[in-house]
Every structure is written in structure tokens, then in C-alpha cells.
Design a protein around this motif. Structure first.
Motif, PDB file in Angstrom:
ATOM      1  N   GLY A 228       0.814  -1.211   0.000  1.00  0.00           N
ATOM      2  CA  GLY A 228       0.000   0.000   0.000  1.00  0.00           C
ATOM      3  C   GLY A 228       0.846   1.259   0.000  1.00  0.00           C
ATOM      4  O   GLY A 228       0.546   2.227  -0.721  1.00  0.00           O
ATOM      5  N   TYR A 229       1.935   1.264   0.795  1.00  0.00           N
ATOM      6  CA  TYR A 229       2.841   2.425   0.798  1.00  0.00           C
ATOM      7  C   TYR A 229       3.414   2.652  -0.606  1.00  0.00           C
ATOM      8  O   TYR A 229       3.603   3.788  -1.048  1.00  0.00           O
ATOM      9  N   LEU A 230       3.708   1.554  -1.280  1.00  0.00           N
ATOM     10  CA  LEU A 230       4.292   1.633  -2.617  1.00  0.00           C
ATOM     11  C   LEU A 230       3.364   2.352  -3.588  1.00  0.00           C
ATOM     12  O   LEU A 230       3.817   3.068  -4.488  1.00  0.00           O
TER      13      LEU A 230
ATOM     14  N   GLY B  93      16.715  -1.916   6.078  1.00  0.00           N
ATOM     15  CA  GLY B  93      15.853  -0.932   5.427  1.00  0.00           C
ATOM     16  C   GLY B  93      16.614   0.293   4.968  1.00  0.00           C
ATOM     17  O   GLY B  93      16.409   0.785   3.841  1.00  0.00           O
ATOM     18  N   GLY B  94      17.509   0.804   5.824  1.00  0.00           N
ATOM     19  CA  GLY B  94      18.305   1.962   5.446  1.00  0.00           C
ATOM     20  C   GLY B  94      19.215   1.670   4.261  1.00  0.00           C
ATOM     21  O   GLY B  94      19.357   2.488   3.348  1.00  0.00           O
ATOM     22  N   PHE B  95      19.818   0.465   4.258  1.00  0.00           N
ATOM     23  CA  PHE B  95      20.705   0.083   3.157  1.00  0.00           C
ATOM     24  C   PHE B  95      19.927  -0.060   1.847  1.00  0.00           C
ATOM     25  O   PHE B  95      20.347   0.461   0.801  1.00  0.00           O
ATOM     26  N   VAL B  96      18.798  -0.777   1.905  1.00  0.00           N
ATOM     27  CA  VAL B  96      18.014  -1.030   0.686  1.00  0.00           C
ATOM     28  C   VAL B  96      17.482   0.279   0.108  1.00  0.00           C
ATOM     29  O   VAL B  96      17.526   0.511  -1.103  1.00  0.00           O
ATOM     30  N   GLN B  97      16.984   1.160   0.992  1.00  0.00           N
ATOM     31  CA  GLN B  97      16.453   2.438   0.503  1.00  0.00           C
ATOM     32  C   GLN B  97      17.552   3.266  -0.160  1.00  0.00           C
ATOM     33  O   GLN B  97      17.333   3.887  -1.209  1.00  0.00           O
ATOM     34  N   ALA B  98      18.743   3.273   0.444  1.00  0.00           N
ATOM     35  CA  ALA B  98      19.833   4.085  -0.098  1.00  0.00           C
ATOM     36  C   ALA B  98      20.338   3.552  -1.444  1.00  0.00           C
ATOM     37  O   ALA B  98      20.692   4.334  -2.332  1.00  0.00           O
ATOM     38  N   TRP B  99      20.363   2.226  -1.586  1.00  0.00           N
ATOM     39  CA  TRP B  99      20.971   1.640  -2.773  1.00  0.00           C
ATOM     40  C   TRP B  99      19.966   1.247  -3.862  1.00  0.00           C
ATOM     41  O   TRP B  99      20.324   1.229  -5.050  1.00  0.00           O
ATOM     42  N   MET B 100      18.739   0.942  -3.486  1.00  0.00           N
ATOM     43  CA  MET B 100      17.784   0.429  -4.473  1.00  0.00           C
ATOM     44  C   MET B 100      16.467   1.196  -4.501  1.00  0.00           C
ATOM     45  O   MET B 100      15.636   0.945  -5.368  1.00  0.00           O
ATOM     46  N   GLY B 101      16.268   2.110  -3.523  1.00  0.00           N
ATOM     47  CA  GLY B 101      15.073   2.938  -3.544  1.00  0.00           C
ATOM     48  C   GLY B 101      13.906   2.364  -2.754  1.00  0.00           C
ATOM     49  O   GLY B 101      13.959   1.243  -2.254  1.00  0.00           O
ATOM     50  N   TYR B 102      12.859   3.162  -2.665  1.00  0.00           N
ATOM     51  CA  TYR B 102      11.714   2.798  -1.843  1.00  0.00           C
ATOM     52  C   TYR B 102      10.937   1.607  -2.419  1.00  0.00           C
ATOM     53  O   TYR B 102      10.372   0.799  -1.670  1.00  0.00           O
ATOM     54  N   LYS B 103      10.877   1.469  -3.720  1.00  0.00           N
ATOM     55  CA  LYS B 103      10.097   0.382  -4.310  1.00  0.00           C
ATOM     56  C   LYS B 103      10.605  -0.974  -3.848  1.00  0.00           C
ATOM     57  O   LYS B 103       9.825  -1.826  -3.373  1.00  0.00           O
ATOM     58  N   PHE B 104      11.905  -1.198  -3.949  1.00  0.00           N
ATOM     59  CA  PHE B 104      12.467  -2.483  -3.533  1.00  0.00           C
ATOM     60  C   PHE B 104      12.363  -2.650  -2.021  1.00  0.00           C
ATOM     61  O   PHE B 104      12.184  -3.778  -1.525  1.00  0.00           O
ATOM     62  N   LEU B 105      12.456  -1.558  -1.272  1.00  0.00           N
ATOM     63  CA  LEU B 105      12.303  -1.615   0.181  1.00  0.00           C
ATOM     64  C   LEU B 105      10.925  -2.153   0.556  1.00  0.00           C
ATOM     65  O   LEU B 105      10.794  -3.069   1.384  1.00  0.00           O
ATOM     66  N   PHE B 106       9.878  -1.587  -0.030  1.00  0.00           N
ATOM     67  CA  PHE B 106       8.517  -2.011   0.315  1.00  0.00           C
ATOM     68  C   PHE B 106       8.247  -3.448  -0.144  1.00  0.00           C
ATOM     69  O   PHE B 106       7.569  -4.213   0.547  1.00  0.00           O
ATOM     70  N   LEU B 107       8.777  -3.842  -1.297  1.00  0.00           N
ATOM     71  CA  LEU B 107       8.614  -5.221  -1.750  1.00  0.00           C
ATOM     72  C   LEU B 107       9.330  -6.196  -0.814  1.00  0.00           C
ATOM     73  O   LEU B 107       8.817  -7.291  -0.527  1.00  0.00           O
ATOM     74  N   SER B 108      10.488  -5.800  -0.306  1.00  0.00           N
ATOM     75  CA  SER B 108      11.222  -6.650   0.631  1.00  0.00           C
ATOM     76  C   SER B 108      10.458  -6.808   1.940  1.00  0.00           C
ATOM     77  O   SER B 108      10.389  -7.910   2.503  1.00  0.00           O
ATOM     78  N   ALA B 109       9.876  -5.713   2.436  1.00  0.00           N
ATOM     79  CA  ALA B 109       9.102  -5.774   3.670  1.00  0.00           C
ATOM     80  C   ALA B 109       7.897  -6.704   3.505  1.00  0.00           C
ATOM     81  O   ALA B 109       7.556  -7.472   4.417  1.00  0.00           O
TER      82      ALA B 109
END
Length: 421
Positions: free
Chosen positions: A94-96, A157-173
């Protein structure tokens, strides 16, 4: 951890699966702690809007907590756990898709159901499986899942957001949430005595009987065994809510080169370390002394955070705060388990931890306003004052009178509210 070697294989396997599922759940939830406030700001949110969105978590969490507690008693602990893992899987998606602050607030409220469901189901099921004479030790070890998950999640989360962006972060969560649900599906749930009919909130009944059930349920909140632990949890909820909502913004405003995820990871490591010994120690020395110590630690950590002006001081405050949480949470859960019958655990946990939820619900808008008026440092000094208030209430209101309360809080007297079967 030789207590686990004494359990039959079915119980030991279920505890292991529960722990793995909990690890995935908390990794998913905490991976968004250092990133979601910044994401809200990127959508155009102000400090107060960040507080409102983060605080909306409790709008879903609090009402569902009061329904899910009776459901866990009347139906199944696993059913409630499945509700939690489903919510934690779908909320990041949903955040995505969100494009506005109001939409984020709605999704954040839905996300709150996950914490309500998972913590009730997890705590009640662990208590069901634990041997009575070593309950504190087993609960203490099983509660390690939270700091371990919260050590992994924020850094990840901080690493994924910095290197791959919010989209991959939310999919990982979301993926972590799916794995948690798969783990829960393999857990064995012991049979329990059915709760009395008048306490079963999810059975067919007349409107008058349903109202009586609801009254009986909320009346428990004011009962002597529950009201002081619930108040202490409300204080801690306020403190935790201010850390979740505003710590990344506080660090950013201080112009310090510190990843906010390191604060949460440091706190989680400290929480893990303290939980290793506190369960067994509380079985031996009583619950009161450790709750007192935890509240003192909260007081010290918020004083440090409110006056910090460099990275080592902030991380030291994180370590003290993490130790406080690691001591307080499993000890309060064990205290509440001591004070209720097996068929009441879901309701007692939901009401006690409901105090924590109320604190989180108030923290976002309340501290958002405080931060706007007096700044972040003074906001955390206010947290120190709240910790002091919680300490005073616990020391003076934990037993039938003040002298007995002081003795219990200092580990000099037994708990008079222990449930005796």
C-alpha cells in the motif's frame, strides 16, 4: 538455554518456528522505521503530518487490539497470528502505491493491525507452551525475537532504501511478511480450557449479553492486577512513539553524519543483550525490581538523548533505551501472565499492551506539536519526565498499599496478585 532441551520435541519445534516467524515479522516492520518518516516528507509532509501519519499506526492498532484479545481466547492464537502476518505483508504494498498524505495515513492505520494481532497471538502462544516454573526464562528467550528483528530490519531498510530505492524496500518488507505467515502455518497450538461463556466475545448472543461481555472486558483494565502495568506501558508507548516518529528527523536536523538506522540497531542489540538474562533472573528475584530498573534506564536514556550533541552520546542513549525495553517488555508480559488464568491471557495481554498502543497513538500528534513549539531536544527531555512519572506510579501503586508496593518494586516482597489455580 537448556530449558528448551527439557521440552518435548513438538513444543520445542513450535517455539523454533514461532521465533523464525517472529524474526521475519519484526524485520519487516522495523525495516521501515528509519525510512518511512523520510518517505512521508518526500511526499510533501510537514513535521506535524509526519507525526499524524506515524501515529495513525495506532488508529488501527488500538481498536483491533481490544477485539483480537478476546478472539485469541475464544477461537485460536494461530488465527490471530495469521491476521497479523497478512496485514504486515499487504501494508508495504500500500505504501508503494500511495501518492498523498491522507492515503499514507489510511495505510499506516491498516498496518497497525499487524502489531496488535502478532504481539497478542505470539505472547499468548508462547505462554501456553512455557512450563510454569520456568515461564519467565522461556518468555525472556522468546522475546529476543523483537530486538533481533529490530537489529536486522532498520539496518537492512536503510541500506536497501539508499541503494535500491523505496520500491524495492517495500517489496522486501512484504516478502518478510509472507515468510512469517508460512512459518506460523507450521506451528502447533496446545488445547486450552474454554473460557466462560460470558467472557467469549465472539459467540452468538443477545445485544444485552454482548454489552455485558464488553463491560466485563474493559472492567479488567481498572482491576488491581492490571491497571499499573497498563499505565506503565502507556508511558513507554509515548516514549517509543516519539522515537519512531521523530528520531530520524531529530538526527537530520542536528546535522550529524549518522544513519538513523544505527540508533535503532544499537538499541536492538542492547535489548537483545538484556533479555538474555532478565527472564531467568525475574524467575529468581521477582518481576518488580526489573521493571523498576527498566524505568530508571528509560529516564536516563531520554535525558541523554535530549542533551546529546555528538554521535557517541546519541548511540549511548540508544544502548540505554534498548536495555530498558529489553528488560521491561518481557518482564511485564511475564507479570501479566502470572496474574491471569490461561483462558484470560489474550484479554489481559490486549488490555495491558493496549496501554502501550494508547501511548503510541498520542505520541505522534502530541510530540509533533511539541517539536514544532520547543524543538526535538526539549521533546525528549519531556520524555524523561514521563519516565519519572511512570517510575513513581509503579513504585507506589503495584500492590495493596504504598509500603507493600515499594517492597515489591524493590524485589523485597512477592506479588500478591499472582493467579493461583
Amino acid at each position: 538455554m537448556n530449558v528448551f532441551s527439557t521440552l518435548e520435541p513438538k513444543r520445542r519445534r513450535s517455539l523454533l518456528l514461532l521465533f523464525i516467524a517472529g524474526l521475519c515479522f519484526w524485520s519487516s516492520t522495523s525495516s521501515l522505521l528509519p525510512t518511512l518518516p523520510l518517505y512521508i516528507q518526500a511526499l510533501g509532509g510537514t513535521n506535524q503530518q509526519v507525526g499524524l501519519v506515524m501515529g495513525a499506526f495506532a488508529i488501527g492498532l488500538l481498536p483491533s487490539r481490544f477485539g483480537l484479545g478476546p478472539l485469541a481466547d475464544a477461537k485460536s492464537r494461530k488465527l490471530v497470528l495469521f491476521i497479523g502476518t497478512t496485514a504486515v505483508m499487504f501494508a508495504p504494498l500500500g505504501y508503494l502505491l500511495a501518492t498523498s498524505i491522507p492515503t499514507m495515513a489510511v495505510i499506516r492505520a491498516f498496518h497497525g493491525i499487524s502489531i496488535a494481532a502478532f504481539t497478542i497471538g505470539y505472547s499468548a502462544l508462547v505462554a501456553d507452551i512455557s512450563p510454569v516454573n520456568r515461564r519467565g526464562e522461556v518468555i525472556g528467550y522468546m522475546s529476543l525475537v523483537t530486538p533481533v528483528g529490530m537489529a536486522i530490519g532498520p539496518a537492512f531498510g536503510g541500506f536497501v532504501q539508499a541503494w535500491m530505492g523505496y520500491k524495492f524496500l517495500f517489496l522486501s518488507a512484504a516478502t518478510f511478511g509472507l515468510l512469517a505467515g508460512l512459518g506460523i502455518s507450521q506451528v502447533w497450538e496446545p488445547t486450552r480450557p474454554k473460557p466462560p461463556l460470558e467472557n467469549m466475545a465472539f459467540t452468538p448472543s443477545t445485544p444485552k449479553l454482548r454489552l455485558n461481555k464488553l463491560f466485563h472486558y474493559f472492567k479488567l483494565m481498572g482491576s488491581p492486577p492490571l491497571r499499573t502495568p497498563a499505565f506503565v506501558m502507556a508511558i513507554v508507548g509515548l516514549i517509543f512513539g516519539s522515537l519512531v516518529s521523530f528520531l530520524p528527523l531529530y538526527i537530520a536536523a542536528s546535522n550529524l553524519e549518522l544513519n538513523a538506522g544505527l540508533f535503532y540497531s544499537t538499541a536492538a542489540i542492547a535489548s537483545f543483550s538484556s533479555r538474555i538474562f532478565v527472564g531467568r533472573a525475574s524467575d529468581r528475584y521477582g518481576r518488580g525490581i526489573f521493571i523498576t530498573i527498566a524505568l530508571v534506564f528509560y529516564l536516563v536514556s531520554m535525558l541523554l538523548l535530549g542533551t546529546a550533541d555528538n554521535i557517541p552520546e546519541i548511540l549511548f542513549a540508544a544502548a540505554i533505551e534498548g536495555s530498558a525495553a529489553g528488560i521491561l517488555i518481557p518482564t511485564v508480559i511475564t507479570l501479566v501472565t502470572d496474574r491471569c488464568s490461561p483462558d484470560e491471557r489474550g484479554r489481559f495481554f490486549s488490555l495491558c499492551v493496549g496501554g502501550f498502543d494508547i501511548g503510541i497513538a498520542l505520541a505522534g500528534p502530541l510530540f509533533g506539536w511539541v517539536a514544532e513549539q520547543v524543538g526535538y531536544s526539549n521533546m525528549y527531555l519531556l520524555d524523561a519526565g514521563l519516565a519519572l512519572l511512570g517510575l513513581i506510579i509503579f513504585i507506589t501503586q503495584s500492590s495493596r498499599n504504598i509500603p507493600d508496593s515499594i517492597k515489591f518494586a524493590l524485589g523485597k516482597a512477592e506479588d500478591i496478585y499472582i493467579f493461583k489455580s
